[in-house]
Design a protein around this motif. Structure first.
Motif, PDB file in Angstrom:
ATOM      1  N   GLY A   1     -92.106 -71.097 -37.738  1.00  0.00           N
ATOM      2  CA  GLY A   1     -93.167 -70.169 -38.122  1.00  0.00           C
ATOM      3  C   GLY A   1     -94.429 -70.410 -37.319  1.00  0.00           C
ATOM      4  N   MET A   2     -95.037 -69.333 -36.839  1.00  0.00           N
ATOM      5  CA  MET A   2     -96.254 -69.414 -36.038  1.00  0.00           C
ATOM      6  C   MET A   2     -97.462 -69.562 -36.964  1.00  0.00           C
ATOM      7  SD  MET A   2     -95.111 -66.248 -33.606  1.00  0.00           S
ATOM      8  CE  MET A   2     -96.582 -66.164 -32.616  1.00  0.00           C
ATOM      9  N   LEU A   3     -98.279 -70.581 -36.714  1.00  0.00           N
ATOM     10  CA  LEU A   3     -99.484 -70.824 -37.495  1.00  0.00           C
ATOM     11  C   LEU A   3    -100.698 -70.599 -36.599  1.00  0.00           C
ATOM     12  CD1 LEU A   3     -98.310 -74.134 -39.195  1.00  0.00           C
ATOM     13  CD2 LEU A   3     -98.154 -71.809 -40.112  1.00  0.00           C
ATOM     14  N   PRO A   4    -101.608 -69.692 -36.968  1.00  0.00           N
ATOM     15  CA  PRO A   4    -102.712 -69.325 -36.084  1.00  0.00           C
ATOM     16  C   PRO A   4    -103.717 -70.450 -35.863  1.00  0.00           C
ATOM     17  CG  PRO A   4    -103.010 -68.333 -38.249  1.00  0.00           C
ATOM     18  CD  PRO A   4    -101.669 -68.994 -38.258  1.00  0.00           C
TER      19      PRO A   4
ATOM     20  N   LYS B   1    -105.587 -63.681 -36.441  1.00  0.00           N
ATOM     21  CA  LYS B   1    -104.763 -64.790 -36.922  1.00  0.00           C
ATOM     22  C   LYS B   1    -103.314 -64.396 -36.668  1.00  0.00           C
ATOM     23  CE  LYS B   1    -107.777 -66.456 -40.561  1.00  0.00           C
ATOM     24  NZ  LYS B   1    -107.880 -66.714 -41.993  1.00  0.00           N
TER      25      LYS B   1
ATOM     26  N   ASN C   1     -99.719 -64.618 -36.962  1.00  0.00           N
ATOM     27  CA  ASN C   1     -98.677 -65.175 -37.820  1.00  0.00           C
ATOM     28  C   ASN C   1     -97.354 -64.498 -37.483  1.00  0.00           C
ATOM     29  OD1 ASN C   1     -99.987 -66.965 -39.908  1.00  0.00           O
ATOM     30  ND2 ASN C   1    -101.246 -65.129 -40.097  1.00  0.00           N
ATOM     31  N   GLY C   2     -96.277 -65.242 -37.620  1.00  0.00           N
ATOM     32  CA  GLY C   2     -94.967 -64.659 -37.353  1.00  0.00           C
ATOM     33  C   GLY C   2     -93.921 -65.740 -37.200  1.00  0.00           C
TER      34      GLY C   2
ATOM     35  N   ILE D   1     -94.227 -60.936 -34.576  1.00  0.00           N
ATOM     36  CA  ILE D   1     -95.550 -61.067 -35.188  1.00  0.00           C
ATOM     37  C   ILE D   1     -95.583 -60.225 -36.463  1.00  0.00           C
ATOM     38  CG2 ILE D   1     -98.036 -60.864 -34.804  1.00  0.00           C
ATOM     39  CD1 ILE D   1     -96.454 -62.658 -32.732  1.00  0.00           C
ATOM     40  N   THR D   2     -96.049 -60.830 -37.557  1.00  0.00           N
ATOM     41  CA  THR D   2     -96.171 -60.100 -38.823  1.00  0.00           C
ATOM     42  C   THR D   2     -97.622 -59.796 -39.166  1.00  0.00           C
ATOM     43  OG1 THR D   2     -96.169 -62.177 -40.063  1.00  0.00           O
ATOM     44  CG2 THR D   2     -94.042 -61.061 -39.763  1.00  0.00           C
ATOM     45  N   GLN D   3     -98.565 -60.630 -38.693  1.00  0.00           N
ATOM     46  CA  GLN D   3     -99.991 -60.400 -38.932  1.00  0.00           C
ATOM     47  C   GLN D   3    -100.751 -60.731 -37.671  1.00  0.00           C
ATOM     48  OE1 GLN D   3    -101.450 -62.600 -42.234  1.00  0.00           O
ATOM     49  NE2 GLN D   3    -100.239 -61.501 -43.730  1.00  0.00           N
TER      50      GLN D   3
ATOM     51  N   TYR E   1    -101.428 -70.329 -31.213  1.00  0.00           N
ATOM     52  CA  TYR E   1    -100.731 -70.688 -32.441  1.00  0.00           C
ATOM     53  C   TYR E   1    -100.055 -72.042 -32.278  1.00  0.00           C
ATOM     54  CZ  TYR E   1     -96.507 -68.949 -30.087  1.00  0.00           C
ATOM     55  OH  TYR E   1     -95.487 -68.734 -29.198  1.00  0.00           O
TER      56      TYR E   1
END
Length: 178
Positions: A21-24, A34, A36-37, A72-74, A166
């Motif tokens: 999981g990608m953390l910004p 930010k 996220n994804g 990417i989700t956000q 990220y």
């Protein structure tokens, strides 16, 4: 537990798959998104050296290539796909546990233009570095865990180039081919 003297690393090819999981991470004032994804990275590498050095830092150098697939989700739905060459140094003096440091970078095609404020282009670059460890389960199979810092930028090829960053904690599996 030192590596057995008869072990030959040079020429060993390994394929692997890691995901996380990608953390910004925002480092500069202009980076407001930010990111996220999820990131998935299938890879291939070949050992260029047998273990070199002595003591805990004894290790092997490998060169490889890695596919980067980002979902990417956000802050909005977006994606990226790219190919990065990579360089890896694997510490070999810890028995079945093999810590490593790695880094790479290359082109990344995205649909960020108009979706991510910091990036005014769909053509970007992904640059990353990290550390991790493999744990040998058998002669050919290993588990993999680690973390990376990644930066996406269009390298000034477009007017918007704030870049996005990220951290990627990841888990995976790898197999030695020969």
């Amino acid at each position: 537990a030192a590596e057995a003297p008869s072990t030959t690393w040079i020429g060993t090819q390994t394929v692997g798959l890691v995901a996380g999981g990608m953390l910004p991470v925002r480092l500069m004032e202009g980076q407001s998104s930010k990111l996220n994804g999820v990131a998935v990275h299938p890879s291939w590498q070949i050992a260029l050296t047998d273990p070199i050095g002595a003591g805990w830092w004894r290790g092997s150098i490998a060169l490889g290539a890695e596919l980067a697939v980002l979902g990417i989700t956000q802050p909005t739905g977006a994606y990226g796909i790219g190919l990065t060459p990579k360089l890896i140094y694997t510490f070999t003096s810890f028995g079945p546990l093999k810590p490593y440091v790695e880094g790479g970078g290359g082109p990344l095609w995205t649909n960020f233009d108009g979706r991510i404020p910091e990036q005014g282009s769909d053509f970007n670059f992904l640059v990353w570095g990290g550390t991790g460890a493999t744990y040998d389960l058998a002669a050919r199979w290993a588990l993999n865990a680690g973390g990376r810092f990644s930066h996406i930028s269009n390298a000034g090829t477009d007017s918007q180039n704030g870049g996005v960053n990220y951290v990627l904690p990841f888990f995976g599996v790898s197999a030695k081919l020969f």
